[in-house]
Design a protein around this motif. Structure first.
Motif, PDB file in Angstrom:
ATOM      1  N   ASP A   1       0.836  -1.195   0.000  1.00  8.59           N
ATOM      2  CA  ASP A   1       0.000   0.000   0.000  1.00  8.59           C
ATOM      3  C   ASP A   1       0.874   1.249   0.000  1.00  8.59           C
ATOM      4  O   ASP A   1       1.914   1.294   0.660  1.00  8.59           O
ATOM      5  CB  ASP A   1      -0.906   0.028   1.238  1.00  8.59           C
ATOM      6  N   ALA A   2       0.430   2.276  -0.708  1.00 13.18           N
ATOM      7  CA  ALA A   2       1.192   3.522  -0.781  1.00 13.18           C
ATOM      8  C   ALA A   2       1.460   4.087   0.603  1.00 13.18           C
ATOM      9  O   ALA A   2       2.517   4.659   0.868  1.00 13.18           O
ATOM     10  CB  ALA A   2       0.448   4.543  -1.633  1.00 13.18           C
ATOM     11  N   ALA A   3       0.498   3.934   1.513  1.00 13.83           N
ATOM     12  CA  ALA A   3       0.622   4.470   2.876  1.00 13.83           C
ATOM     13  C   ALA A   3       0.832   3.355   3.892  1.00 13.83           C
ATOM     14  O   ALA A   3       0.415   3.470   5.046  1.00 13.83           O
ATOM     15  CB  ALA A   3      -0.611   5.290   3.236  1.00 13.83           C
ATOM     16  N   ALA A   4       1.504   2.296   3.501  1.00 16.34           N
ATOM     17  CA  ALA A   4       1.692   1.162   4.417  1.00 16.34           C
ATOM     18  C   ALA A   4       2.532   1.534   5.622  1.00 16.34           C
ATOM     19  O   ALA A   4       2.318   1.034   6.722  1.00 16.34           O
ATOM     20  CB  ALA A   4       2.337  -0.008   3.676  1.00 16.34           C
ATOM     21  N   PHE A   5       3.507   2.420   5.417  1.00 16.10           N
ATOM     22  CA  PHE A   5       4.396   2.814   6.509  1.00 16.10           C
ATOM     23  C   PHE A   5       4.088   4.263   6.869  1.00 16.10           C
ATOM     24  O   PHE A   5       4.402   5.171   6.102  1.00 16.10           O
ATOM     25  CB  PHE A   5       5.861   2.671   6.099  1.00 16.10           C
ATOM     26  N   ARG A   6       3.507   4.476   8.059  1.00 11.61           N
ATOM     27  CA  ARG A   6       3.048   5.809   8.428  1.00 11.61           C
ATOM     28  C   ARG A   6       3.888   6.465   9.507  1.00 11.61           C
ATOM     29  O   ARG A   6       3.627   7.586   9.893  1.00 11.61           O
ATOM     30  CB  ARG A   6       1.575   5.745   8.870  1.00 11.61           C
ATOM     31  N   GLU A   7       4.875   5.764  10.035  1.00  5.86           N
ATOM     32  CA  GLU A   7       5.746   6.351  11.042  1.00  5.86           C
ATOM     33  C   GLU A   7       6.811   7.199  10.373  1.00  5.86           C
ATOM     34  O   GLU A   7       7.258   6.915   9.260  1.00  5.86           O
ATOM     35  CB  GLU A   7       6.419   5.251  11.883  1.00  5.86           C
ATOM     36  N   GLU A   8       7.233   8.250  11.048  1.00  6.08           N
ATOM     37  CA  GLU A   8       8.311   9.077  10.538  1.00  6.08           C
ATOM     38  C   GLU A   8       9.657   8.512  10.978  1.00  6.08           C
ATOM     39  O   GLU A   8       9.762   7.820  11.981  1.00  6.08           O
ATOM     40  CB  GLU A   8       8.158  10.516  11.045  1.00  6.08           C
ATOM     41  N   GLY A   9      10.679   8.809  10.195  1.00  3.85           N
ATOM     42  CA  GLY A   9      12.028   8.414  10.567  1.00  3.85           C
ATOM     43  C   GLY A   9      12.386   6.988  10.211  1.00  3.85           C
ATOM     44  O   GLY A   9      13.374   6.455  10.694  1.00  3.85           O
TER      45      GLY A   9
END
Length: 723
Positions: free
Chosen positions: A142-150
């Motif tokens: 998914d385009a937004a699979a990883f939503r954490e920063e850093g």
């Protein structure tokens, strides 16, 4: 030899910004997508014209010449799933019988056909990608699979073997007893955000997927792509494997053990991502003495511990000192509230405490003779009476455990943040949990996220587990009273308000510390653990029958301090008020929280790290818990619908939840299964979450029941919310 791998992803505009429920801006999605675009492996990206330039620009940061990237521009109406399924979807969504059977009528898969078009097209996109880039393995992400920063998601792992379709699941076992009930509910087993398919398995997966979609339409129901993947899976299938959903993070991080001997381009990458050579062997404590070079010579730490009749107090003190690199530089400030007939130290414990000498400063309150004024009073006594000008301070509860070298770690983190331009950094978090009986500790990093405004106006926070190991402290909106490390002067600048009892303690300190110039961060690693389940032990609310009166007074004080619901501040808070470095409005802008209107920015609800962007939408977010009592459940019988409405003072409906028969069966099952007495019913609680119209404040619940035999029956249950 490594397998050639291609990631397949997509982003299209389906007007999500304007949905009544589960809405989100595409600016937020594009920000999340940066993580996906940072992965250095072959990638096929399907999108539309409006997003193409942005995606290309962000991708060129990692693939400057687009040597291993293909961007395919198309339209939603040209997708294969649109051509095959859209007509069925719209007809089904307009069907009244289907609408009555849906358990959660606001979720997008039950209301937005274009949402399902995108979800159902994932396997079609894998097949298209196979014709564009030849690979051994194709990975839907998914385009937004990883939503954490850093996150460090730059490189793909060294996959040497993947001969099965790889699902990532929420549970160990998949068992579906009623297909339609499973499709129409919210529980699912497979995580649809990422799955991996070998080249020779794509056609088989696509054939099965299409079959299951048409099968659901034929039987009069529809569901998310994850439910379709659930239906495809069978334990007898030799070509599908399922593992825990968190495992897919490991495929993207530098810590993945399968990355050995992999060459990585290092240009423009964070230096912290690379580690030095590992030690050839480890030497146990029994083999060598503990030798530590001290860069913080003579720096002292004032440890604050407020304790209420806690048998873990002594264990906490011992573990804290034993795990410190320099225990002689630690001063303990303890406020011990105890019952002398039940909570006295034994002879060995008293001897140990005496051996600490000047390192221990203690206030004792006999709660058998005098009622406790509360935890905030205890913390205030420690800060105002026991603090002696130490360089740093650590605030704790009395049921904690520690990692070796915790003192050096926290001091070094503070100094690193100061070197980056934060003169008064504050490290805080809800510490991961441990079990006092087994000493089992969660090897996790926790951060704090916004949960809700409770009816009285206090902001509640919840812990969240990071799925990666950050390389530096993470900006925080919030403050944890059971684990905070900062400069010692905090004790005199931001003392706890002794007039507070319990609720409101943490959010008030978060705001006050920010106005005093403190910058809040979550630690990048875990060095302290907290015990959350203290079953069978004495609690202050169990000993004090009037505790709730004190807590209500505390709520009012907190409402005045933070001007919640525009409550006028007619109190002189003195030293327990705000600082002069920043204002409460500065905190609201930083955190994305408006106390006067109870609005929260979308950026905050999405758990993105502060500070807030100026263009993030403000939302009147509502979340509360309603308990269906045992009488409602006992009288359920043939009920086919319960309605729970949240209304304003004049009974204008702001939000409604519908509970149809399948969910009522779940409530009945939960009530009777959890009861230890045969034939007895227990109350069942449900969380109600929604976005209310701006300017409206929820004031009451209205509960109604319906059955085919009685129609709408019983009196409407109206319950005030305690605003």
């Amino acid at each position: 030899m490594a397998l050639k791998t291609t990631i397949v992803t997509a982003l299209f505009d389906i007007d999500r910004e304007n949905w009544d429920h589960y809405n989100s801006s595409y600016g937020t999605y594009l920000k999340w997508m940066k993580n996906t675009l940072s992965i250095l492996t072959d990638m096929v990206i399907f999108t539309e014209e409006k997003f193409a330039d942005y995606i290309e620009k962000e991708r060129r940061v990692y693939d400057p010449n687009l040597d291993f990237t293909k961007i395919v521009i198309t339209k939603v109406t040209q997708l294969e799933s649109y051509k095959r399924f859209y007509g069925y979807m719209t007809a089904l969504l307009d069907n009244e019988e289907f609408q009555r059977s849906v358990m959660y009528p606001t979720v997008p898969e039950m209301t937005k056909p274009l949402y399902n078009v995108l979800m159902y097209n994932k396997v079609f996109w894998l097949k298209e990608a196979r014709d564009i880039i030849k690979s051994d393995v194709y990975v839907w992400l998914d385009a937004a699979a990883f939503r954490e920063e850093g996150l460090n998601l730059v490189d793909w792992p060294h996959i040497e073997k993947l001969d099965k379709i790889q699902y990532f699941g929420f549970v160990d076992k998949i068992k579906i007893e009623d297909r339609k009930l499973h499709a129409l509910g919210q529980w699912r087993f497979i995580q649809g955000g990422c799955f991996m398919v070998p080249d020779d398995k794509i056609d088989k997966l696509l054939t099965r997927f299409i079959h299951e979609v048409y099968r659901s339409f034929k039987h009069g129901y529809m569901s998310s792509d994850e439910k379709i993947l659930d239906f495809i899976y069978s334990p007898a299938d030799s070509y599908i494997n399922v593992c825990d959903w968190r495992e897919y993070y490991k495929f993207f991080t530098y810590e993945c053990p399968c990355k050995k001997n992999k060459t990585v381009k290092r240009e423009n990458l964070p230096i912290d991502s690379f580690t030095g050579d590992a030690l050839e062997h480890e030497v146990s404590k029994s083999q060598q003495a503990k030798v530590i070079v001290d860069p913080n010579k003579d720096k002292t730490i004032f440890v604050q511990i407020a304790s209420y009749r806690d048998p873990q107090l002594m264990v906490t003190i011992k573990d804290l000192l034993e795990k410190a690199n320099f225990p002689n530089r630690i001063v303990l400030g303890v406020c011990r509230q105890y019952n002398p007939f039940e909570d006295s130290f034994d002879r060995e414990e008293e001897k140990y405490l005496r051996s600490l000498g000047d390192q221990l400063r203690i206030i004792n309150l006999n709660v058998f003779e005098e009622t406790s004024p509360g935890v905030c009073w205890a913390r205030n006594q420690i800060q105002t009476r026991l603090y002696g000008g130490e360089d740093y301070t650590l605030q704790l509860d009395s049921h904690m455990r520690f990692k070796e070298g915790w003192d050096s770690y926290f001091i070094n983190q503070i100094k690193e943040l100061q070197a980056k331009g934060y003169p008064k950094p504050l490290l805080t978090a809800y510490a991961p949990s441990y079990d006092a009986e087994t000493n089992e500790k969660k090897d996790e990093v926790w951060v704090m996220h916004f949960d809700r405004f409770i009816p009285e106006g206090v902001v509640f926070m919840i812990p969240s587990v990071l799925m990666y190991k950050p390389t530096e402290p993470i900006p925080s909106r919030f403050y944890s009273a059971h684990m905070t490390f900062t400069l010692g002067q905090f004790c005199t600048e931001v003392p706890h308000d002794p007039e507070y009892y319990f609720h409101g303690e943490e959010i008030s300190i978060a705001v006050r510390s920010y106005t005093w110039g403190y910058d809040l961060f979550h630690p990048a690693d875990t060095y302290i653990w907290h015990e959350y389940h203290r079953n069978g032990r004495a609690k202050v609310w169990g000993d004090d029958n009037e505790w709730w009166v004190k807590n209500q007074e505390c709520h009012l004080r907190n409402r005045k301090l933070l001007r919640i619901d525009n409550t006028p501040n007619d109190i002189d808070f003195g030293k327990c008020g705000f600082g002069s470095v920043r204002t409460i409005e500065d905190y609201e802008a930083y955190a994305g929280i408006n106390f006067r209107t109870r609005e929260v920015q979308e950026y905050t609800l999405n758990n993105s790290y502060p500070p807030e962007p100026n263009d993030s939408e403000w939302i009147n977010h509502f979340k509360e818990y309603f308990s269906f009592n045992r009488e409602y459940i006992r009288e359920m019988k043939d009920d086919d619908l319960w309605i729970l409405a949240v209304v304003s003072q004049d009974c204008t409906i702001l939000h409604m939840e519908y509970y149809f028969r399948p969910e009522l069966e779940n409530i009945l099952h939960e009530s009777t299964t959890n009861s230890t007495i045969k034939g007895e019913y227990l109350p069942v609680t449900r969380a109600i979450t929604g976005h209310l119209p701006k300017g409206n404040l929820a004031k009451k619940w209205i509960f109604r029941r319906h059955s085919p035999s009685k129609g709408w029956y019983g009196e409407d249950i109206i319950k005030d919310l305690p605003y």
